[in-house]
Design an enzyme around this catalytic site. Structure first.
Site, PDB file in Angstrom:
ATOM      1  N   THR A   1      39.025  37.158  37.478  1.00 29.65           N
ATOM      2  CA  THR A   1      38.177  36.409  38.417  1.00 29.65           C
ATOM      3  C   THR A   1      37.479  37.299  39.442  1.00 29.65           C
ATOM      4  O   THR A   1      36.440  36.918  39.962  1.00 29.65           O
ATOM      5  CB  THR A   1      39.019  35.356  39.172  1.00 29.65           C
ATOM      6  OG1 THR A   1      40.127  36.013  39.793  1.00 29.65           O
ATOM      7  CG2 THR A   1      39.520  34.291  38.226  1.00 29.65           C
ATOM      8  N   ASP A   2      38.029  38.498  39.702  1.00 28.88           N
ATOM      9  CA  ASP A   2      37.476  39.305  40.798  1.00 28.88           C
ATOM     10  C   ASP A   2      35.990  39.613  40.634  1.00 28.88           C
ATOM     11  O   ASP A   2      35.228  39.541  41.576  1.00 28.88           O
ATOM     12  CB  ASP A   2      38.257  40.624  40.930  1.00 28.88           C
ATOM     13  CG  ASP A   2      39.557  40.420  41.683  1.00 28.88           C
ATOM     14  OD1 ASP A   2      39.863  39.252  42.006  1.00 28.88           O
ATOM     15  OD2 ASP A   2      40.255  41.416  41.941  1.00 28.88           O
TER      16      ASP A   2
ATOM     17  N   THR B   1      43.459  37.179  32.081  1.00 28.65           N
ATOM     18  CA  THR B   1      44.517  36.527  31.323  1.00 28.65           C
ATOM     19  C   THR B   1      44.370  35.015  31.412  1.00 28.65           C
ATOM     20  O   THR B   1      44.580  34.434  32.455  1.00 28.65           O
ATOM     21  CB  THR B   1      45.885  36.940  31.863  1.00 28.65           C
ATOM     22  OG1 THR B   1      45.914  38.351  31.900  1.00 28.65           O
ATOM     23  CG2 THR B   1      46.978  36.426  30.974  1.00 28.65           C
TER      24      THR B   1
ATOM     25  N   LYS C   1      33.064  34.206  44.265  1.00 25.73           N
ATOM     26  CA  LYS C   1      34.491  34.009  44.543  1.00 25.73           C
ATOM     27  C   LYS C   1      34.667  34.031  46.056  1.00 25.73           C
ATOM     28  O   LYS C   1      34.413  35.052  46.691  1.00 25.73           O
ATOM     29  CB  LYS C   1      35.314  35.121  43.879  1.00 25.73           C
ATOM     30  CG  LYS C   1      36.816  34.967  44.076  1.00 25.73           C
ATOM     31  CD  LYS C   1      37.602  35.977  43.253  1.00 25.73           C
ATOM     32  CE  LYS C   1      39.103  35.826  43.512  1.00 25.73           C
ATOM     33  NZ  LYS C   1      39.918  36.675  42.664  1.00 25.73           N
TER      34      LYS C   1
END
Ligand SMILES: [Zn+2]
Lengths: 638, 408
Positions: free
Chosen positions: B158-159, B82, B235
């Site tokens: 983002t994961d 999102t 990440k």
């Protein structure tokens, strides 16, 4: 000024009280709820906040106005703040201790708690919350308290997170400190049912008393704030924010009533003059100032814009509140973004009469019209005059609904429009909390005694004076007071120690915050066991505050304050009598006074004066020893 | 009664009025008139009455923005991360925005950077990504480029953004920038990192940097974004804005948010140096296995019985216990490619220093150099998708294809 009939005016006032709670951790993280002790930030974050205009629509005028001023926010963080305050981590669940305190307050106010507490996000984009919203939860509703003959409804109690403190603001941005952000607070909202300024003050005091009765709220400046909603029948709802002292409440309400009455007078006057809506005709009159002399600001890159406010002639100087004129209502609206110069009729200025005449002619202002000039970079000058026009047009309608900021002297200044109601949405990172019947029952069964009742009890049971009872009942020491009383010492002495003596030590700069309950109990145990006299209390407490590791008995023996036994006193009295035999012979019983003085000089603080006096009396009246006494008696008989 | 209806709930002495909201359990959730939600227990004391049926909310569509002929055209492909959302304060509903117009409405600054077109490709959580979605995505990107896009932005959760970035890096040869972007802090908060990340990503998409990159916050502040090479990015934090780091390589550059200027500090392929080329072959039967002290060597058998390739995250310089070595040897002999990487992430594999390492080399492992374990996995899938020959696999795994490995 003639007295104001608030009933005729239809005054209605409500309060919104924000009280910080004294929990160990914050509402959504475990950081301490104290402001940073060092005050030294350990990191800094820069942010912007975004809310798209389309989302806001007409719903939230306040947020929209904030959004129009796109600003940079600078946050100072500390070793006592974490990623939650930084908005870099999801919040922890609602702090259960804070919920318990909020429920306790709700029950004390006769309210009905909800079955399930839902945390909401309330959009606040002035930067005071790193997330761009304040987390807030509705806890209870539908309470009432009686205030004299009046019943005042308490509408809601909400549990909220405290905002960050603003440190400064300049062209670089707004600087906030993160240590206050997230401290739990309750927001108590009353119905607008108070009808006189005095009643508003009593209401605030009463609620404050209830809050303090819990013993679980923070005290001190800035830990409680009241917002006041004021309206009169023909006026408008005005919210005055940031009232920090109860003493000001009455004045603030009185002055807001004056303001609304005066604004209504201006409206009537404008109607009488047949004033019409001000047209947005801004005229560039820079040419009138082609010589730089005579105007405060150099014209380079700036323009002078003028607007005519038809029929407003003279009204600019009408008084709205003591020391505030209608002019201030206009200029308040510009302060957020306008840095230029502002002139209008009747205000002192450096503009020449010829120039004013020139401008009036150029924009076609008649004698009844008012002219406003601004000097600034063109787009800012335009926004400034448009804001003036908007406020002037509102004057035709009466009083605009506003959020205002309380000023020191009880007046107020414009902050922003009243926020619309609906700018909330669920905080999806925090689960709702069901409130069980058992939890409520438990809280209900251990509700604290109200301070007002406690005071009555102290007068009745401990024979304290009214003032002293009030003082100790309100203080944070009341629980300690009752613990000490059990030792069988004089309640008045204990109460005075915990109030007057402590204040005295504080005044002289002794670090009284180091004194623990055990220190006090230790001191009074010695008093109760006759090991120390009350005259030594202050000195012992001073030592204990400075070296908290000591005990009361160590401190008193170091000070040489340990009580003398009866034998020691008798010995001392005998010594003194021996050395002053001549005096006794000469003056007889009149020697009592000077002898008493001599003895007390040597033992003050180590002995009860009453005991010395009675022993001394015995010795003098009775002669120097038993034999003398017999002899004396014989003589008198003979 | 339906969600959105205005209702009255009487419970004991108290009456609440408000709008019926969705509930997670069997309590009634009511939005009161001042905006607060509360939960009300449903039991014998609870009486509900309809006041008014809810009105259907018809979402308003804004007309497509005008094309600015001075700006280049960038495609936005959304996969589910999102980057924009919309809050309806009346109902409290938050909706994710995937339409290009909606994204532009939420982040109006984008309009100053490029003309955008786009497509909603997936609407999935990034943990539900699969290797075949990478293939589709690669083909769609190529189609956009062939259709005239001068840059491509992919919004992504983002994961697993790092995996997708690596996959696209191997699958595509590109004449234009391909930029993955997302947000660490949800787009429904005014403080979200979405707008700054999107603006900086759009800036990169219109730049000269014809690479697959990830553009995300560099610090906790809204000051600048880093441009990470798609094969080198990881990440490194669960929630912070500055979660993404380049490992074992410098980022390609940075984008200043206030000036919108790009500064580069590493080599990169320039715009239009190559023609677009898709090489989307993939062998999904590969695994990533983390070694830990005492790990049962049979785990190796279990994995290699169902995989064509295996990446091991070894300790330190690239070690596993001696017990594991015969099991690894057996698998390699069966024709399974096993790549060694390090659970340190930072630094390179060197199996020549200690005995265990030398034994592992003898057993036939492929040293992963300074590749990230996840990148090594994606690369192994891609290499095995192209060839089954173990020697060729070994050669390709040791060769720099998309900036993923260095110092060879
Ligand atoms: Zn914290």
């Amino acid at each position: 000024m003639k007295s104001v009939d608030y009933e005729v005016l239809g005054l209605r006032v409500g309060l919104e009280i924000h009280q910080q709670l004294d929990t160990k951790g914050k509402l959504f993280c475990n950081c301490p709820t104290e402001l940073s002790k060092s005050g030294q930030p350990t990191y800094e974050i820069h942010r912007h906040l975004q809310v798209s205009e389309s989302e806001l629509g007409e719903i939230d005028r306040a947020a929209l106005e904030e959004a129009q001023i796109k600003r940079r926010f600078i946050y100072k963080g500390y070793d006592t703040t974490c990623l939650v305050e930084n908005d870099e981590e999801p919040p922890s669940p609602l702090n259960p201790d804070a919920i318990d305190i909020a429920l306790e307050i709700a029950l004390l106010l006769g309210m009905t708690p909800v079955d399930e507490i839902h945390t909401m996000r309330k959009i606040v984009i002035d930067g005071s919350n790193t997330s761009g919203f304040q987390r807030t939860a509705f806890v209870a509703s539908d309470g009432k308290i009686s205030l004299g003959d009046n019943l005042i409804h308490i509408d809601t109690v909400c549990l909220e997170e405290e905002a960050a403190q603003k440190i400064s603001e300049d062209t670089n941005g707004v600087v906030y400190s993160l240590d206050r952000l997230g401290i739990p607070l309750v927001e108590i909202t009353t119905s607008p049912e108070a009808t006189t300024p005095g009643q508003v003050c009593s209401l605030a005091k009463w609620i404050g008393m209830i809050l303090r009765s819990t013993g679980k709220v923070k005290r001190g400046i800035g830990t409680i704030r009241q917002d006041i909603n004021v309206s009169i029948a023909k006026g408008a709802r005005i919210e005055i924010k940031g009232v920090q002292t109860l003493d000001m409440i009455e004045t603030i309400v009185e002055r807001e009533v004056i303001r609304q009455v005066n604004l209504l007078k201006i409206k009537d006057e404008l109607r009488k003059r047949g004033a019409k809506k001000v047209k947005e005709v801004l005229v560039d009159v820079s040419e009138v100032f082609d010589s730089p002399q005579g105007i405060g600001k150099p014209l380079k890159n700036n323009v002078v814009l003028a607007v005519k406010l038809p029929s407003f002639g003279g009204l600019i100087l009408w008084e709205i509140q003591p020391d505030r004129q209608f002019f201030d209502e206009l200029s308040d609206r510009l302060k957020r973004f306008f840095r230029g110069a502002f002139y209008t009729d009747g205000l002192p200025n450096e503009i020449g009469d010829d120039q004013i005449a020139g401008i009036r002619k150029k924009i076609g202002a008649g004698p009844d019209d008012c002219v406003v000039l601004v000097v600034d970079e063109e787009s800012r000058a335009r926004s400034a005059l448009n804001a003036v026009i908007q406020r002037a047009n509102e004057a035709l309608e009466g009083i605009p609904e506003e959020t205002r900021r309380a000023l020191q002297n009880g007046n107020s200044a414009y902050m922003r429009p009243l926020p619309g109601a609906a700018r909330m949405y669920p905080e999806t990172d925090v689960l709702s909390v069901p409130i069980s019947g058992e939890r409520l029952k438990k809280i209900n069964s251990s509700l604290p005694e109200l301070i007002c009742k406690r005071k009555g009890r102290y007068v009745r049971e401990y024979d304290l004076s009214d003032d002293l009872a009030e003082l100790i009942a309100c203080s944070e020491q009341s629980a300690l007071f009752e613990r000490i009383i059990i030792l069988g010492v004089s309640p008045t002495l204990v109460a005075k120690t915990l109030t007057a003596t402590l204040s005295e030590l504080r005044r002289e700069g002794t670090p009284v915050q180091h004194l623990t309950d055990d220190h006090f109990i230790g001191v009074f145990e010695m008093i109760s066991a006759n090991k120390m006299v009350k005259e030594g209390i202050l000195e012992v407490l001073r030592v204990l505050a400075n070296t908290p590791s000591k005990t009361a008995s160590v401190a008193s023996s170091e000070l040489g304050l340990e009580m003398l036994g009866k034998e020691d006193i008798e010995k001392l009295i005998m010594q003194v009598i021996e050395s002053k035999r001549d005096l006794i012979k000469e003056r007889g019983t009149d020697a009592m006074q000077p002898l008493m003085g001599l003895i007390m000089e040597r033992v003050r603080g180590k002995v009860d004066g009453k005991l010395v006096s009675s022993l001394l009396k015995e010795k003098i009246y009775g002669g120097i020893n038993g034999e003398d006494r017999k002899r004396g008696m014989g003589q008198s008989e003979g | 009664m339906m969600i959105g209806d205005r209702i009255k709930v009487q419970r004991g002495d108290i009456t609440y009025k408000g709008t019926l909201m969705p509930s997670r359990d069997d309590s009634i959730v009511l939005k009161l008139d001042h905006g607060y939600n509360i939960g009300i227990k449903k039991d014998a004391k609870t009486f509900v009455k309809l006041i008014e049926k809810g009105k259907k909310i018809v979402p308003q569509k804004t007309p497509a923005p005008l094309i600015n002929p001075c700006l280049s055209t960038v495609s936005i492909l959304t996969t589910g991360g999102t980057i924009a959302s919309k809050v309806d304060y009346r109902t409290g509903a938050v909706t994710s925005q995937f339409d290009v117009e909606d994204i532009l409405r939420a982040i109006p600054e984008l309009r100053e950077i490029a003309n955008f077109k786009g497509e909603v490709l997936y609407n999935i959580l990034s943990e539900n990504m699969r290797s075949e979605y990478w293939q589709t995505l690669a083909r769609e990107i190529a189609a956009e480029i062939e259709g005239g896009s001068e840059g491509v932005m992919i919004t992504h959760g983002t994961d697993t953004m790092g995996y997708t970035a690596a996959a696209l890096s191997f699958m595509l040869v590109t004449p234009v920038p391909i930029v993955l972007v997302g947000s660490q802090r949800s787009a429904d908060r005014p403080s979200s990192d979405n707008a700054m990340n999107a603006v900086c990503a759009a800036k990169v998409a219109t730049s000269d940097i014809a690479e697959v990159s990830v553009v995300m916050h560099a610090t906790m502040s809204d000051d600048y974004c880093l441009i990470h090479r798609g094969t080198r990015v990881r990440k490194m934090h669960t929630s912070r804005r500055d979660a993404f780091h380049s490992i074992n390589a410098s980022p390609i550059g940075k984008v200043d948010y206030s000036t919108r200027e790009i500064e580069t500090f590493a080599e990169y392929k320039k715009r239009d140096e190559h023609k677009v080329l898709v090489r989307d072959h993939i062998e999904p039967k590969c695994s990533l296995l983390k070694f830990y002290p005492g790990a049962d060597p049979e785990i190796v058998d279990h994995y290699t019985s169902r995989c064509k390739g295996l990446v091991i995250e070894g300790t330190g310089l690239g070690h596993v216990s001696t017990e594991w070595i015969p099991h690894i040897k057996k698998a390699v002999e069966k024709g399974i490619s096993i790549v060694m990487t390090s659970q340190c992430f930072s630094g390179r594999i060197c199996d020549l220093v200690y005995d265990t390492g030398r034994d592992l080399l003898k057993a036939g492992i492929i040293e992963g150099g300074d590749m990230l374990p996840e990148t090594a996995l994606v690369k192994l899938m891609w290499v095995l998708g192209g060839t089954k020959d173990p020697e060729e696999v070994r050669t390709l795994m040791r060769k720099n294809i998309a900036g993923e490995i260095s110092g060879l």
